[in-house]
Scaffold this motif. Structure first.
Motif, short mmCIF file in Angstrom:
data_model
loop_
_atom_site.label_atom_id
_atom_site.label_comp_id
_atom_site.label_asym_id
_atom_site.label_seq_id
_atom_site.Cartn_x
_atom_site.Cartn_y
_atom_site.Cartn_z
N ARG A 72 0.81 -1.22 0.00
CA ARG A 72 0.00 0.00 0.00
C ARG A 72 0.84 1.27 0.00
N THR A 73 2.15 1.11 -0.17
CA THR A 73 3.06 2.25 -0.18
C THR A 73 3.74 2.36 -1.55
N GLU A 106 8.43 7.30 3.21
CA GLU A 106 7.05 7.69 2.98
C GLU A 106 6.39 7.86 4.35
N THR A 107 5.49 8.83 4.44
CA THR A 107 4.73 9.03 5.68
C THR A 107 3.37 8.36 5.51
N VAL A 108 2.93 7.68 6.57
CA VAL A 108 1.70 6.90 6.53
C VAL A 108 0.84 7.25 7.74
N ARG A 166 0.49 8.53 2.48
CA ARG A 166 -0.51 7.45 2.41
C ARG A 166 -1.43 7.56 3.62
N ARG A 167 -2.67 7.21 3.38
CA ARG A 167 -3.68 7.18 4.45
C ARG A 167 -4.34 5.82 4.40
N ILE A 168 -4.21 5.06 5.47
CA ILE A 168 -4.74 3.70 5.51
C ILE A 168 -5.79 3.62 6.62
N LEU A 185 9.38 3.86 6.63
CA LEU A 185 7.96 4.22 6.71
C LEU A 185 7.75 4.88 8.06
N VAL A 226 5.15 6.19 10.47
CA VAL A 226 3.73 5.88 10.64
C VAL A 226 3.19 6.61 11.88
#
Length: 169
Positions: free
Chosen positions: A30-31, A126-128, A147-149, A87, A89
């Protein structure tokens, strides 16, 4: 203060990421690093050594400022190429917990931590954001993350995220 339904979600998430190849591959897919997931190794032991007595994944601080640099940090390495990526998070249960994301500060901090030995010399990041879908949809500050999960999708692997999402509703 967080409700008991939310306590420990970060630790549960980090443990699942370390223990489950299936969850790790799902999360990485998802990244922007999706194509690397079959080759990427989580540097858990190396992170633990760098963190000392603190949990390997939690509350990494910038040595220069002493400020919290990221809530959860997961560093991976593609052994064949020695590419290291991180990542960063953040998990929140309510929009009011997003104040630190104003003006994109998560990205700024993640970039500042790159290529530093104390952060294992990662070369990309990447920032999540992990949050209930209602927060992701309803708060523009969530756009400050790469990313937004939603909790609802994480709950397929980590049931406690579904419990937290129901408690937030």
């Amino acid at each position: 203060m967080q409700d008991s339904a939310f306590s420990g979600l970060d630790e549960i998430f980090a443990s699942k990421l370390a223990e489950s190849h299936e969850f790790r591959s799902w999360f990485l897919s998802r990244t922007k690093f999706a194509r690397l997931w079959p080759l990427a190794r989580l540097l858990q032991a190396e992170q633990q050594e760098a963190q000392g007595n603190d949990p390997w994944w939690r509350n990494w601080r910038s040595e220069s400022s002493g400020r919290l640099a990221t809530k959860m940090l997961f560093i991976f390495e593609v052994e064949q190429t020695k590419l290291r990526f991180a990542l960063h998070v953040e998990s929140v249960t309510r929009g009011d917990e997003l104040s630190a994301s104003d003006k994109g500060s998560y990205r700024t901090l993640a970039q500042a931590m790159m290529n530093q030995e104390c952060f294992l010399n990662y070369m990309d990041y990447e920032t999540v954001l992990l949050a209930p879908q209602s927060v992701i949809i309803g708060d523009a500050r969530t756009l400050n993350f790469d990313r937004r999960i939603p909790f609802e999708t994480v709950a397929g692997f980590v049931p406690q995220f579904g419990q937290a999402q129901r408690a937030a509703a």
